[in-house]
Motif scaffolding. Structure first.
Motif, PDB file in Angstrom:
ATOM      1  N   GLY A   1       0.907  -1.032   0.183  1.00  0.00           N
ATOM      2  CA  GLY A   1       0.095   0.068   0.027  1.00  0.00           C
ATOM      3  C   GLY A   1       1.053   1.226  -0.104  1.00  0.00           C
ATOM      4  O   GLY A   1       0.197   2.219   0.543  1.00  0.00           O
ATOM      5  N   ALA A   2       2.200   1.347  -0.513  1.00  0.00           N
ATOM      6  CA  ALA A   2       2.923   2.631  -0.382  1.00  0.00           C
ATOM      7  C   ALA A   2       2.178   3.526  -1.583  1.00  0.00           C
ATOM      8  O   ALA A   2       1.702   2.906  -2.636  1.00  0.00           O
ATOM      9  N   VAL A   3       2.241   4.743  -1.273  1.00  0.00           N
ATOM     10  CA  VAL A   3       1.660   5.654  -2.236  1.00  0.00           C
ATOM     11  C   VAL A   3       2.706   6.888  -2.560  1.00  0.00           C
ATOM     12  O   VAL A   3       3.248   7.406  -1.683  1.00  0.00           O
ATOM     13  N   PHE A   4       2.916   6.929  -3.938  1.00  0.00           N
ATOM     14  CA  PHE A   4       3.845   7.841  -4.496  1.00  0.00           C
ATOM     15  C   PHE A   4       3.002   9.001  -5.254  1.00  0.00           C
ATOM     16  O   PHE A   4       2.254   8.447  -6.099  1.00  0.00           O
ATOM     17  N   ASN A   5       3.213  10.286  -5.367  1.00  0.00           N
ATOM     18  CA  ASN A   5       2.694  11.002  -6.132  1.00  0.00           C
ATOM     19  C   ASN A   5       3.585  11.108  -7.664  1.00  0.00           C
ATOM     20  O   ASN A   5       4.634  10.387  -7.781  1.00  0.00           O
TER      21      ASN A   5
ATOM     22  N   GLY B   1       2.524   5.241   3.399  1.00  0.00           N
ATOM     23  CA  GLY B   1       3.113   3.744   3.421  1.00  0.00           C
ATOM     24  C   GLY B   1       4.424   3.496   4.095  1.00  0.00           C
ATOM     25  O   GLY B   1       4.880   4.279   4.775  1.00  0.00           O
ATOM     26  N   PRO B   2       4.880   2.032   4.079  1.00  0.00           N
ATOM     27  CA  PRO B   2       5.785   1.608   4.958  1.00  0.00           C
ATOM     28  C   PRO B   2       7.259   1.901   4.327  1.00  0.00           C
ATOM     29  O   PRO B   2       8.132   1.038   4.445  1.00  0.00           O
ATOM     30  N   VAL B   3       7.503   3.038   3.506  1.00  0.00           N
ATOM     31  CA  VAL B   3       8.536   3.250   3.091  1.00  0.00           C
ATOM     32  C   VAL B   3       9.033   4.924   3.203  1.00  0.00           C
ATOM     33  O   VAL B   3       8.060   5.594   3.289  1.00  0.00           O
TER      34      VAL B   3
END
Ligand code: HEM
Ligand code: FES
Lengths: 219, 149
Positions: B116-120, B128-130
């Motif tokens: 579930g990591a989210v990046f723009n 998210g976990p990162v």
């Protein structure tokens, strides 16, 4: 064909293979009342051999380090020719082996083949079943995925429930308070060397004793 | 072999059957051996390391604004993004555990299907976990074509 025959004869003359083959394969008698369920032990052993062989292949690329393990498995699956197949056979084989060992166990228990003189077949068998399970458990951590990590975490939590000494055992198995690179190294050594070697020793014991008593004769 | 009157089959006929059985068993054995030997021999061959060293070239005209274009570069998935702010190229591999992130045009974000990591749209972490951003991949634009090499 002729040539193969002559090569075989050459070795046969020196090692006397024919009597061995006749005694153990072509002229070997088994009770005719024996059912298919008597194959499960042999099938478990065959699966073990497949695991040993595919495991050797995987070892050519696997790297037991937290920063490299996952990448090395991905590399095997996507970059090594037929690597996906070898990796998949090893995974499916692990599950198959557990199923077969349990079927074998169920047969032996159902027919009560643990009675005198076969007590030691049963005892060595229980040890083999434990080793098989632990091999599967330690192997599960090696690809270092989320599933592996949490699987190992939960699995090592189980001995932690023992009163007084539980935490000590848990930390001993984990090689520290948490699942870490140390755990990975420990599980790796168990999975690829220590447990298979111990398993082979117990299999020899298992097989030699079955040879001695002969397979049990169902009514 | 001692002949009995119950078995009137001439010897050459039975030899024929014997040869036939031998051929069948031999053929099956060779076939089984080959199905094992072929993958093993391939496995022992060289792994594909830089197999896809060839550059990726995508004409700008084929990139719809706000849509992502996925391509394979050096054996890795890359994602080419084109919008009002220009073009950007990222490695599609999530910096967390390496799953391929998916571009979602609806909210203009990259979503990782694994944890579930989210990046723009600039590859920076939203949640998210990162903590690392998506890895940028250098590229150039020549005559209206994006080239990654
Ligand atoms: C790695 C696991 C194991 C392997 C490779 C293995 C292999 C074998 C083989 C090849 C046989 C001879 C024929 C047959 O299948 O019955 C056998 C027999 C036997 N096994 Fe196992 N075994 C394993 C685990 C076990 C377990 C978990 C038990 C029970 C606790 C067990 C108890 C026995 C007994 C009592 C026999 C004698 C069967 C008879 O005389 O009919 N084994 N095993
Ligand atoms: S791999 Fe993307 S969030 Fe874990």
């Amino acid at each position: 064909m002729r040539l193969l025959g002559r090569i075989f004869d050459w070795f046969d003359e020196r090692y006397e293979l024919t009597p061995l083959i006749e005694k153990n394969v072509t002229h070997k008698q088994v009770p005719r009342t024996l059912g298919w369920s008597a194959c499960f032990g042999g099938l478990a052993f065959l699966t073990f051999l497949v695991q040993v062989f595919t495991g050797m292949l995987l070892l050519m690329y696997y790297k037991p380090h937290p920063s490299a393990a996952w990448d090395s498995v991905t590399f095997i699956k996507s970059n090594v020719p037929m690597g996906w197949l070898v990796q998949r056979i090893h995974t499916v084989g692990a599950n198959t082996m557990i199923v077969l060992v349990f079927m074998h166990f169920a047969r032996v228990a159902y027919y009560k083949i643990f009675r005198k003189p076969r007590e030691l077949h049963w005892i060595s068998g229980v040890v083999l079943m434990l080793i098989t399970t632990i091999m599967a458990f330690t192997g599960y951590l090696l690809p270092w995925t989320q599933l592996s990590y949490w699987g190992a975490k939960v699995g090592t939590e189980i001995p932690g429930a023992v009163p007084w000494i539980g935490e000590g055992i848990r930390n001993w198995v984990r090689r520290g308070p948490a699942i870490s690179g140390e755990t990975l190294g420990f599980f790796f050594s168990l999975h690829i060397w220590i447990l298979p070697a111990v398993a082979v020793a117990f299999m020899l014991m298992h097989f030699m004793m079955i040879r001695r008593t002969g397979i049990s004769r169902p009514l | 072999m001692s002949e009995t009157t119950h078995d009137p089959a001439p010897t050459h006929d039975r030899d024929g059957r014997r040869t036939f059985c031998k051929l069948c068993i031999g053929g099956l054995s060779v076939a089984s051996a080959a199905t094992v030997a072929y993958p093993v021999a391939s496995f022992l061959g060289m792994p594909i390391t830089v197999g896809a060293n060839k550059p990726v070239a995508v004409p700008l005209s084929s990139l719809a604004p706000g849509q992502a274009h996925y391509a394979e570069f050096q054996g890795q998935q890359i994602v080419i993004l084109s919008d009002e702010e220009g073009q950007r190229v990222f490695s599609a591999s999530c910096p967390h555990l390496g799953c391929n992130v998916m571009w979602s045009p609806a909210d203009a974000l990259f979503h990782c299907p694994c944890h579930g990591a989210v990046f723009n749209s600039h590859g920076q972490v939203v949640s998210g976990p990162v903590s690392a951003s998506l890895k940028k991949v250098p590229f150039e634009v020549k005559n209206g074509v994006i080239i990654v090499s």
